[in-house]
Enzyme design. Structure first.
Site, PDB file in Angstrom:
ATOM      1  N   THR A 284       0.951  -1.353   0.042  1.00  0.00           N
ATOM      2  CA  THR A 284       0.126   0.053   0.067  1.00  0.00           C
ATOM      3  C   THR A 284       0.949   1.338   0.095  1.00  0.00           C
ATOM      4  OG1 THR A 284      -0.166  -0.125   2.393  1.00  0.00           O
ATOM      5  CG2 THR A 284      -2.003  -1.040   1.128  1.00  0.00           C
TER       6      THR A 284
ATOM      7  N   SER B   3       5.932   7.347  10.573  1.00  0.00           N
ATOM      8  CA  SER B   3       4.973   7.408   9.706  1.00  0.00           C
ATOM      9  C   SER B   3       5.549   7.893   8.555  1.00  0.00           C
ATOM     10  CB  SER B   3       3.801   8.419  10.368  1.00  0.00           C
ATOM     11  OG  SER B   3       3.812   9.728   9.471  1.00  0.00           O
ATOM     12  N   LYS B   4       4.828   7.287   7.356  1.00  0.00           N
ATOM     13  CA  LYS B   4       5.060   7.719   6.106  1.00  0.00           C
ATOM     14  C   LYS B   4       4.681   9.168   5.731  1.00  0.00           C
ATOM     15  CE  LYS B   4       1.576   4.726   4.072  1.00  0.00           C
ATOM     16  NZ  LYS B   4       1.492   3.508   3.460  1.00  0.00           N
ATOM     17  N   ARG B   5       3.843   9.743   6.401  1.00  0.00           N
ATOM     18  CA  ARG B   5       3.453  11.258   6.277  1.00  0.00           C
ATOM     19  C   ARG B   5       4.675  12.174   6.562  1.00  0.00           C
ATOM     20  NH1 ARG B   5      -0.768   8.767   5.441  1.00  0.00           N
ATOM     21  NH2 ARG B   5      -1.172   8.128   7.837  1.00  0.00           N
ATOM     22  N   ARG B   6       5.088  11.656   8.076  1.00  0.00           N
ATOM     23  CA  ARG B   6       5.987  12.810   8.490  1.00  0.00           C
ATOM     24  C   ARG B   6       7.439  12.435   8.549  1.00  0.00           C
ATOM     25  NH1 ARG B   6       3.716  12.039  13.851  1.00  0.00           N
ATOM     26  NH2 ARG B   6       4.808  10.102  13.720  1.00  0.00           N
TER      27      ARG B   6
END
Ligand code: GLU
Length: 469
Positions: free
Chosen positions: A12, A234-237
């Site tokens: 994902t 986290s992949k967003r941060r």
């Protein structure tokens, strides 16, 4: 009994460093036990899966030493949908699961917003299967579920606190919890080594193993990976993609050594150790269950050490992707025909001791291959202060007169030019360096000038002098 472990990523997104760590731990454990490593791609969430993420996982695993063809699989979870449904049906027919038509709102209206989990309303309603009806597992009212976990001992969960959880959705599709168990079962998995995030799922999954009549595996929940603020990566941060580290120029050996230190350490006071030592010494039961800090600065320093330890020829070879560009690495600022392998080989040992990631090779050597150096204007402003024009004039004259164009003579010459002006060598170097390389920092100046050659050095010094008029 042959040990069989699996790594079961969901495709994902980019491949997470925490996932890479779990994959390596599985890999080593299997090797130590003379067992089998299975790769299973958990691709049932069609909306979030993309084939390129799967390819990314395979190539990133390959990169850290889990080579295609050396493991069993990849299997794709989506191919086993029939088995998942059959297991759900078996649980229903055996009375271990029941249909439920409650909406979330219904449940909340009965229990109040504070209470979490399902209240068992449909347990004994005897609902038939039907559109929109979820299938829930009937958890035992009594007793406890003891999880045997190589990292965490025996976490124990009271069954009455485990809600009747959903195993198949209203459209009949089995959920992750069930699919994951059914696949582990049919693939003969004996040890499930995975991230701590899944520990809360484990008592539920173990109940499913029991209900389906198969002895559950031994578990090992390895610590969550956190950033410097102790937040889960986290992949967003955070920079979490293994591919990003690879493309920045981390060496696979440095990376996998570092990943194995997340929650574990080899014997003695060592951190940088050959892979063979890790393969021999790693023990799951020595893994510290507390969150593991992914320290990018430390990884960088580690990588620098690994780079310096390479034989020069290997270093030259390792730099190649950044010197040419690849599908995922941007091309360098020079044209391919401008690249001069001999010049690169001459400065490579100087660069090798100075860079921490391989991508840094480009700004260190671009002055050799570009017709004109890329001038960093801030560096220019800093170096080209009063006196710079006079110094450049004198350097040009002195360099023109040099008999032998070598680093030692260049240094002695500039030293003398500086001394006549009351300047230490460092100060005298600054305008020359910026004129020739465009930057204030870089490889040792005189070796750089030697490799660049007399003509190009003088051309650049003169061009800088013209700009100062
Ligand atoms: N597909 C799950 C994940 O990526 C794997 C869970 C497991 O290892 O059991 O988190």
């Amino acid at each position: 009994m042959t040990v069989r472990v699996r790594f079961a990523p969901s495709p994902t997104g980019m491949f997470h460093v925490g996932g890479a760590r779990s994959a390596l731990q599985n890999w080593i454990f299997a090797k130590q036990q003379g067992g089998v490593f299975v790769l299973r791609i958990e691709d049932t969430d069609a909306a979030r899966n993309r084939p390129e993420w799967t390819e990314g996982i395979l190539s990133a695993l390959d990169w850290i030493g889990i080579a295609r063809g050396s493991y069993e699989g990849p299997y794709f979870q989506s191919s086993y949908a029939g088995e998942h449904r059959a297991a759900a049906q078996r649980l229903y027919e055996g009375g271990r699961a029941y249909y439920c038509d409650c909406t979330r709102e219904d449940v909340q209206a009965r229990t109040g917003p504070q209470q979490r989990g399902y209240d068992g309303f449909c347990r004994d309603r005897g609902l038939e299967p039907g559109e929109g009806r979820a299938l829930r597992f009937r958890t035992p009212d009594e007793g406890e579920t003891v999880v045997v976990d190589l990292v965490r001992g025996e976490p124990t969960f009271e069954n009455k606190l485990i809600e009747d959880f959903v195993i198949a959705r209203g459209d009949g599709s089995p959920v992750f919890l069930l699919a994951n168990v059914v696949d582990d079962m049919s693939m003969g998995i004996t040890h499930v080594i995975r991230a701590e995030e899944h520990l809360p799922n484990t008592p539920k999954q173990q109940l499913l193993w029991d209900a389906l009549g198969v002895k559950p595996p031994i578990w090992a929940h390895v610590p969550v990976v956190v950033n410097e603020k102790r937040q889960k990566l986290s992949k967003r941060r955070d920079k979490v993609a293994l591919e990003a580290y690879r493309d920045e120029g981390y060496l696979a050996d440095a990376m996998r050594n570092y990943l194995m230190l997340l929650g574990w350490a080899p014997s003695g006071d060592r951190e940088i150790v050959p892979w063979s030592v890790i393969e021999e010494e790693f023990r799951l039961d020595e893994v510290n269950p507390s969150p593991a800090f992914f320290d990018e600065k430390k990884l960088r320093a580690f990588n620098g050490d690994y780079i310096r330890a390479l034989p020069v020829a290997d270093f030259v070879e390792a730099c190649r992707p950044w010197l040419t560009g690849t599908e995922t690495i941007a091309p360098p600022p020079w044209q391919p025909e401008e690249f001069d392998p001999a010049a690169f080989a001459a400065v490579a040992p100087l660069a090798q001791t100075r860079i921490a990631v391989l991508s840094e090779i480009v700004p260190n050597v671009d002055f050799l291959f570009l017709a004109d150096p890329l001038i960093d204007e801030a560096a220019w402003a800093k170096a080209m202060k009063e006196g710079a024009a006079d110094l450049l004039d004198a350097a040009i004259v002195a360099f023109e007169a040099l008999e032998s164009w070598d680093a030692e003579s260049l240094k002695a010459t500039l030293e003398a030019v500086g001394a006549e002006r009351g300047l230490k060598l460092g100060k005298a170097q600054a305008p020359v360096r910026v004129a020739v390389t465009g930057r204030t920092v870089g490889l040792p100046l005189f070796e750089s000038l030697e490799v660049l050659g007399r003509d190009r050095t003088l051309t650049r010094l003169r061009a800088a002098r013209v700009r100062l008029v």
